[in-house]
Design an enzyme around this catalytic site. Sequence first.
Site, PDB file in Angstrom:
ATOM      1  N   ASP A 184       0.876  -1.154  -0.211  1.00 16.45           N
ATOM      2  CA  ASP A 184       0.087  -0.028   0.031  1.00 16.45           C
ATOM      3  C   ASP A 184       0.786   1.128   0.160  1.00 16.45           C
ATOM      4  O   ASP A 184       2.002   1.414   0.510  1.00 16.45           O
ATOM      5  CB  ASP A 184      -0.803   0.025   1.349  1.00 16.45           C
ATOM      6  CG  ASP A 184      -1.920   1.026   1.372  1.00 16.45           C
ATOM      7  OD1 ASP A 184      -2.807   1.142   0.503  1.00 16.45           O
ATOM      8  OD2 ASP A 184      -1.682   2.055   2.162  1.00 16.45           O
ATOM      9  N   GLU A 242       1.093  -0.575  -5.195  1.00 15.43           N
ATOM     10  CA  GLU A 242       0.210   0.625  -5.456  1.00 15.43           C
ATOM     11  C   GLU A 242       0.475   1.738  -5.612  1.00 15.43           C
ATOM     12  O   GLU A 242       1.031   2.497  -4.372  1.00 15.43           O
ATOM     13  CB  GLU A 242      -0.811   0.521  -4.175  1.00 15.43           C
ATOM     14  CG  GLU A 242      -2.210   1.382  -4.464  1.00 15.43           C
ATOM     15  CD  GLU A 242      -2.616   2.332  -3.269  1.00 15.43           C
ATOM     16  OE1 GLU A 242      -3.759   2.762  -3.369  1.00 15.43           O
ATOM     17  OE2 GLU A 242      -1.846   2.533  -2.108  1.00 15.43           O
TER      18      GLU A 242
END
Length: 747
Positions: free
Chosen positions: A425, A478
């Site tokens: 993330d 990401e």
Amino acid sequence: MEEIKTQNDEHFSTTLSPRDIKPLISGEMADPFALLGAHPVVLDTGPALAVRALLPGARSVVVLDLVPDQEIPAPLVDEHGLFEAVLPGERKIFPYRLKVDFGTDPIPTFYDCYSFGPVLTEDDLYLFGEGNFYEIYEKLGAHMWQHQGIMGTFFAVWAPSASRVSVVGDFNQWDGRRHQMRSRGSSGVWELFVPHLGAGLLYKFEIRTQNGTLLIKADPFAFRFEERPKTAAVVHDLNSFAWTDHDWMTSRPKQDPLCEPMAIYEVHLGSWRRRVEEDNRWLTYQEAAKELISYVKEMGFNYIEFLPLAEHPFDGSWGYQVTGYYAATSRYGPPDDLMYLVNSCHTAGLGVILDWVPAHFPKDAYALETFDGTHLYEHADPRQGTQQDWGTLIFNYGRNEVRNFLVANALFWFDKYHIDGLRVDAVAAMLYLDYSRKEGEWVPNRYGGRENLEAIDFIKTFNAKVYERFPGVVTIAEESTAWPGVTRPVHLGGLGFMFKWNMGWMHDMLSFMSKDPVHRHYHMDNLTFALLYAFHENFILPLSHDEVVHGKASLLSKMPGDDWQKFANLRLLLGYMYGEPGKKTLFMGGEFGQWREWDHDQSLQWDLLQYESHEGLQRYVKDLNRIYVSEPALYEIDYDPSGFEWIDFRDTDSNIVSFIRKGKAPDQILIFVFNFTPVPRMDYRIGAPQPGFYKELINSDSTIYGGSNIGMGGGIKAESRHWHGQPYSFSLHLPPLGMLILKPMGA
């Protein structure tokens, strides 16, 4: 020997002076092993052995084992609970037991933790200090251990600026004087072996800072925690689960995910399906192993991606603000139950991806923030250490031990939980020192640039070690910027991820599809732009959780038009995603058209499946997955331009695009045709690369999906007529807001 007056006004001899005793009983002593336990002493009468124990609240203490078949009383020598027995003569020191009367029945007998030597080796400490001890989770934290022939639990924690560290828990009434830990010098590590303690024990670390403040901290390496809102760690053995996924684990290293289909179902386990009739509770890991796996298999996905399952205190963070990096969240059950879920996925032929959050951590006082009274895991300068958007703290990637903590954590999930991938993330937040910061709010790197050099080094190390130790797994970034080489191997100068989420594609596609079709011809570049850079990285095309919350509306609600057009548009969007190069990720609920935005406190709207339009959309996604995993043209050469060819993207007035997907073999060809208007296009000619009959594999406008059933009635034969630069062509009836997939079946 000096005499000390006790609470009962009695006089006992001790080998210690009041000056020695004071820092010990006040909890200010950095090395309690220097005084507690068994120590050779010299008395006026000759050599002796002094055995000391600090046991506040004890009525009496007896020493066992040091003299065969004898109980040696240890008189109280300080009113705060210090006992000492003096045995004349030279004696060998080995683990011994204490019989301690706390006023309970029966009187407990246990080995003295201060009679044991250290556990960690100098090599352990050296490697950790270097940042290269990638199995550090086998040593730091709490481990059930056999030490010097005795079973117990070994505790170790890194707190270099602490003046004293203790293990506290129910077993010692959370009294930091009872189990003060051994300092391992300049390593900053503290350790203590406590005999008899085992699984299920609640514990924390009591840390005395340099200014005398007492902190009660959770174990950064804990394998298990109490269920929130409680925050104590729980001693747990991660090696007791009986895995049965041998075939999966032995075949995985032989796989190349780049050349295989990846249809990923993204799941927030706490809200996928709830037991509304049972106080709206979420499913357990064990229940998910039955219900979620069977559903995912039925839908045709071959991977499940879970939003973070590491321990976190706040449900509303969805797991992205982690306090227990090495602990599976206890919300859904104990660690072994998550292992059972992963094991069940593997035996069902499903891969498991976990979201992982090494970019930042929350400011909860019991966790990593100012862990030992200093900015240990985070940067001290808020321009480097504070993530303003999320109110969290940024790891200090330049510190060896912090980098080791994170790299080892990634390896831990592959090692202990057999997962098949990590989706990392907020990579952009790690890469850029000025991420979401204004001028003057960030500190340049040593060259004056905005790149976070330490974070880049960490990312490269993490990826290199993952693929070195676990071939066949995947790491996914990401990453929302144009940083070059995200999916290039580290040895070729890249960051080393295998895949990158194509965030630009997701935003462009949702922007395009949310527009009224009458305006779409002005925005066709949003539809086609991603193909200009589609092969610069190994992309995954996501329709993720981030796009269906915070007022952004669900996928279905984003679509323009009446209800019929909304469903047709969503089918068109999903078909376009499956047609374009790249692996696929779809967030739960999108597969059947949830109307409501995703709510982490509520179950998906499963009741909608009673309606034909929703059930038809779900059937459509099943068929997309079926075709995707069965047609090599859709995955074999995803990341080579030779696997994709435009037929036509210039008919912006009609809002029609068409392209070819190709596999390695010449006969592995599929043609995709999309009509982005609600107007049927009859006798619309499309170029084709081969002669013969083309079977209609799927028509998004079919009545079984809720459409109007305009199409080719099963297929069409190509004519020897040049069109769109192709040697053959056919005249199609294109459905409104529809997609056709055609496959050549030969002459």
